[in-house]
Design an enzyme around this catalytic site. Structure first.
Site, PDB file in Angstrom:
ATOM      1  N   SER A 180     -38.734 169.228  74.798  1.00  0.00           N
ATOM      2  CA  SER A 180     -39.785 170.057  74.364  1.00  0.00           C
ATOM      3  C   SER A 180     -39.678 171.039  75.371  1.00  0.00           C
ATOM      4  O   SER A 180     -40.065 172.268  75.132  1.00  0.00           O
ATOM      5  CB  SER A 180     -41.103 169.586  74.089  1.00  0.00           C
ATOM      6  OG  SER A 180     -41.652 168.811  74.462  1.00  0.00           O
ATOM      7  N   HIS A 212     -34.923 170.265  68.633  1.00  0.00           N
ATOM      8  CA  HIS A 212     -36.328 169.783  69.361  1.00  0.00           C
ATOM      9  C   HIS A 212     -36.786 170.325  68.483  1.00  0.00           C
ATOM     10  O   HIS A 212     -36.987 171.666  67.166  1.00  0.00           O
ATOM     11  CB  HIS A 212     -36.768 171.714  69.716  1.00  0.00           C
ATOM     12  CG  HIS A 212     -38.770 171.110  70.365  1.00  0.00           C
ATOM     13  ND1 HIS A 212     -39.725 172.425  70.333  1.00  0.00           N
ATOM     14  CD2 HIS A 212     -38.592 169.926  70.905  1.00  0.00           C
ATOM     15  CE1 HIS A 212     -40.335 171.539  70.493  1.00  0.00           C
ATOM     16  NE2 HIS A 212     -40.152 170.384  70.607  1.00  0.00           N
ATOM     17  N   GLU A 225     -35.811 173.746  65.852  1.00  0.00           N
ATOM     18  CA  GLU A 225     -35.680 174.936  67.027  1.00  0.00           C
ATOM     19  C   GLU A 225     -34.009 174.422  67.954  1.00  0.00           C
ATOM     20  O   GLU A 225     -33.865 173.267  68.522  1.00  0.00           O
ATOM     21  CB  GLU A 225     -36.518 174.803  68.438  1.00  0.00           C
ATOM     22  CG  GLU A 225     -37.620 175.605  67.897  1.00  0.00           C
ATOM     23  CD  GLU A 225     -38.579 175.828  68.942  1.00  0.00           C
ATOM     24  OE1 GLU A 225     -39.396 176.911  69.119  1.00  0.00           O
ATOM     25  OE2 GLU A 225     -38.971 174.580  69.959  1.00  0.00           O
ATOM     26  N   ASN A 233     -43.527 176.390  71.304  1.00  0.00           N
ATOM     27  CA  ASN A 233     -44.777 176.011  72.586  1.00  0.00           C
ATOM     28  C   ASN A 233     -44.487 177.126  73.617  1.00  0.00           C
ATOM     29  O   ASN A 233     -46.035 177.509  74.242  1.00  0.00           O
ATOM     30  CB  ASN A 233     -43.807 175.444  73.221  1.00  0.00           C
ATOM     31  CG  ASN A 233     -44.360 173.195  72.860  1.00  0.00           C
ATOM     32  OD1 ASN A 233     -44.689 173.326  71.891  1.00  0.00           O
ATOM     33  ND2 ASN A 233     -43.447 172.718  72.874  1.00  0.00           N
TER      34      ASN A 233
HETATM   35  N1  CAA Z   1     -43.333 159.641  52.486  1.00  0.00           N
HETATM   36  C1  CAA Z   1     -43.190 160.779  51.729  1.00  0.00           C
HETATM   37  N2  CAA Z   1     -43.978 161.787  52.238  1.00  0.00           N
HETATM   38  C2  CAA Z   1     -45.071 162.172  52.488  1.00  0.00           C
HETATM   39  C3  CAA Z   1     -45.376 160.347  53.617  1.00  0.00           C
HETATM   40  C4  CAA Z   1     -44.467 159.236  53.722  1.00  0.00           C
HETATM   41  N3  CAA Z   1     -44.927 158.393  54.042  1.00  0.00           N
HETATM   42  N4  CAA Z   1     -46.192 161.160  53.986  1.00  0.00           N
HETATM   43  C5  CAA Z   1     -46.887 162.381  53.375  1.00  0.00           C
HETATM   44  N5  CAA Z   1     -45.680 162.934  52.813  1.00  0.00           N
HETATM   45  C6  CAA Z   1     -45.766 163.617  51.863  1.00  0.00           C
HETATM   46  C7  CAA Z   1     -47.372 164.036  51.189  1.00  0.00           C
HETATM   47  O1  CAA Z   1     -46.989 163.129  49.831  1.00  0.00           O
HETATM   48  C8  CAA Z   1     -47.229 164.808  50.967  1.00  0.00           C
HETATM   49  O2  CAA Z   1     -46.519 166.391  49.953  1.00  0.00           O
HETATM   50  P1  CAA Z   1     -46.668 167.244  48.852  1.00  0.00           P
HETATM   51  O3  CAA Z   1     -46.861 168.259  49.773  1.00  0.00           O
HETATM   52  O4  CAA Z   1     -45.901 166.741  48.195  1.00  0.00           O
HETATM   53  O5  CAA Z   1     -47.868 166.645  48.877  1.00  0.00           O
HETATM   54  C9  CAA Z   1     -47.207 165.490  52.116  1.00  0.00           C
HETATM   55  O6  CAA Z   1     -45.976 164.465  52.415  1.00  0.00           O
HETATM   56  C10 CAA Z   1     -48.729 165.578  53.235  1.00  0.00           C
HETATM   57  O7  CAA Z   1     -48.876 165.020  53.589  1.00  0.00           O
HETATM   58  P2  CAA Z   1     -50.455 164.419  53.589  1.00  0.00           P
HETATM   59  O8  CAA Z   1     -51.745 165.041  51.993  1.00  0.00           O
HETATM   60  O9  CAA Z   1     -50.251 162.738  54.063  1.00  0.00           O
HETATM   61  O10 CAA Z   1     -50.833 165.077  54.964  1.00  0.00           O
HETATM   62  P3  CAA Z   1     -51.836 166.652  55.008  1.00  0.00           P
HETATM   63  O11 CAA Z   1     -51.787 167.300  54.032  1.00  0.00           O
HETATM   64  O12 CAA Z   1     -52.791 166.172  55.862  1.00  0.00           O
HETATM   65  O13 CAA Z   1     -50.497 166.761  55.961  1.00  0.00           O
HETATM   66  C11 CAA Z   1     -49.513 167.217  58.296  1.00  0.00           C
HETATM   67  C12 CAA Z   1     -50.754 166.234  57.149  1.00  0.00           C
HETATM   68  C13 CAA Z   1     -47.577 167.971  57.765  1.00  0.00           C
HETATM   69  C14 CAA Z   1     -49.623 166.624  59.946  1.00  0.00           C
HETATM   70  C15 CAA Z   1     -50.427 168.599  58.844  1.00  0.00           C
HETATM   71  O14 CAA Z   1     -51.488 167.725  59.190  1.00  0.00           O
HETATM   72  C16 CAA Z   1     -50.045 169.311  59.541  1.00  0.00           C
HETATM   73  O15 CAA Z   1     -48.747 169.936  59.422  1.00  0.00           O
HETATM   74  N6  CAA Z   1     -50.086 169.454  60.810  1.00  0.00           N
HETATM   75  C17 CAA Z   1     -49.815 169.746  62.431  1.00  0.00           C
HETATM   76  C18 CAA Z   1     -48.650 169.332  62.819  1.00  0.00           C
HETATM   77  C19 CAA Z   1     -47.673 169.641  63.875  1.00  0.00           C
HETATM   78  O16 CAA Z   1     -48.128 171.147  63.986  1.00  0.00           O
HETATM   79  N7  CAA Z   1     -47.306 169.725  64.645  1.00  0.00           N
HETATM   80  C20 CAA Z   1     -46.120 170.113  65.357  1.00  0.00           C
HETATM   81  C21 CAA Z   1     -46.587 169.507  66.722  1.00  0.00           C
HETATM   82  S1  CAA Z   1     -46.261 170.262  68.081  1.00  0.00           S
HETATM   83  C22 CAA Z   1     -44.810 170.007  68.350  1.00  0.00           C
HETATM   84  O17 CAA Z   1     -44.222 168.706  67.537  1.00  0.00           O
HETATM   85  C23 CAA Z   1     -43.861 170.113  69.651  1.00  0.00           C
HETATM   86  C24 CAA Z   1     -44.026 169.893  71.095  1.00  0.00           C
HETATM   87  O18 CAA Z   1     -42.815 169.958  71.754  1.00  0.00           O
HETATM   88  C25 CAA Z   1     -45.490 169.304  71.029  1.00  0.00           C
END
Ligand code: CAA
Length: 294
Positions: A119, A140, A152, A190
């Site tokens: 990242s 990424h 990315e 980022n």
């Molecule tokens: N198997 C299949 N599907 C699943 C699943 C599993 N085990 N777990 C969840 N899902 C599905 C759910 O069924 C749901 O589907 P629908 O939309 O069709 O209903 C969907 O995935 C979302 O699941 P949840 O309802 O349980 O979760 P949520 O709505 O609370 O979302 C999240 C969870 C996606 C993590 C959300 O909170 C989110 O987008 N958060 C922000 C995450 C983020 O910003 N990540 C980037 C971080 S930065 C990075 O990674 C880069 C770096 O370099 C630091």
């Protein structure tokens, strides 16, 4: 596209997610870890995610078995010799990555594409240390990999345009949306996300609002799925601090400088979800704000 076999180096949070989405897309996946214990933990994480999918009615038991059946674990680099692309998701440490690329260069044929999931480290520096700089890109992914739709795709000045396009097509074949970035520290996401997260910490330090209110503000006021302090706990405060350090070192701009509170929390072992406590305490459901931070 000629990619059939995918190699993944590292089966931690990101590596296991990358192995999972590659197998879900039908690729044969070989994932390499340093020990059998870490391999077992990583593949267990994939199985756990698929099992939850079965519980939620999103994944059939047959599909769970089919995806797992496409993933093979190994502790050797030589087992990646027949991979058309190897995605490295090892710890964010340039020395550890350089060692992995030395071994991969020796094990894989010259056509194999190397991709780093870093990242914040330089794609150009890693590429230049291999014998295949033209066949080296950044890929990424975002956490949680199975749910986040973005990848990315990063080119260094040495990346061949054909390989870059192939990497974009590979990301799309995983059901992800690729975006194209030059190799500037932090890439696109980022570069924008890190100053925002650090500003949220500064807002806590300066007493602008409570941890919960800052999170609620961005969730309800801007429609973000998680508030910034919840997201920091999710990404890991140690991870964020190290990304910010690298970005500050490169750009020398205050917006990338880790605030003192972030450093102190990391020193105290308050690294977020992974350590049980960060801006929130995860020992109970729902998590509660950690007292005494400022
Ligand atoms: N198997 C299949 N599907 C699943 C699943 C599993 N085990 N777990 C969840 N899902 C599905 C759910 O069924 C749901 O589907 P629908 O939309 O069709 O209903 C969907 O995935 C979302 O699941 P949840 O309802 O349980 O979760 P949520 O709505 O609370 O979302 C999240 C969870 C996606 C993590 C959300 O909170 C989110 O987008 N958060 C922000 C995450 C983020 O910003 N990540 C980037 C971080 S930065 C990075 O990674 C880069 C770096 O370099 C630091």
């Amino acid at each position: 596209m000629s990619i059939k076999n995918v190699g993944v180096v590292g089966c931690g949070l990101m590596g296991s997610g990358i192995a999972q989405v590659s197998a879900e897309a039908g690729y044969r996946v070989t994932v390499r870890e340093v020990s059998d214990a870490l391999l077992k933990k990583g593949i267990g994480r994939i199985d756990g995610f698929l099992a939850k999918g079965v519980e939620r009615g999103k994944v059939s038991p047959e599909r769970r078995a089919e995806v797992l059946g496409l993933i093979q674990g190994t502790t050797s680099f030589e087992a990646l010799a027949d991979c058309d692309i190897v995605i490295e998701a090892a710890v964010e440490n340039i020395a550890a990555k350089a060692e992995a690329y030395r071994a991969l260069d020796a094990a894989c044929p010259p056509e194999t594409i190397f991709a780093s999931n870093t990242s914040s480290l330089s794609i150009t520096e890693m590429a230049a240390a291999t014998k295949r700089a033209a066949r080296f890109v950044g890929l990424h992914f975002f956490n949680p990999v199975p749910l986040m739709k973005l990848v990315e795709v990063v080119r260094s000045p040495l990346t061949s345009p054909g390989v870059f396009e192939e990497a974009c097509a590979f990301a799309a074949s995983l059901g992800k949306t690729p975006i194209r970035s030059a190799d500037k520290t932090g890439f696109i996401v980022n570069r924008l996300l890190v100053p925002y997260l650090l500003d949220a910490i500064r807002a806590v330090e300066e007493g602008v609002g409570s941890v919960e209110d800052i999170d609620r503000g961005m969730q309800l006021g801007c429609g973000y799925p998680m508030g910034p302090l919840t997201l920091l706990d999710f990404v890991g405060l140690d991870t964020t601090c190290s990304i910010a350090d690298i970005m500050f070192d490169d750009f020398r701009e205050r917006r990338f400088a880790p605030p003192p509170l972030l450093k102190r929390m990391v020193q105290a072992g308050l690294c977020g979800r992974k350590s049980g406590k960060g801006f929130y305490d995860y020992s109970q459901e729902p998590p509660t704000p950690t007292p005494g931070l400022v």
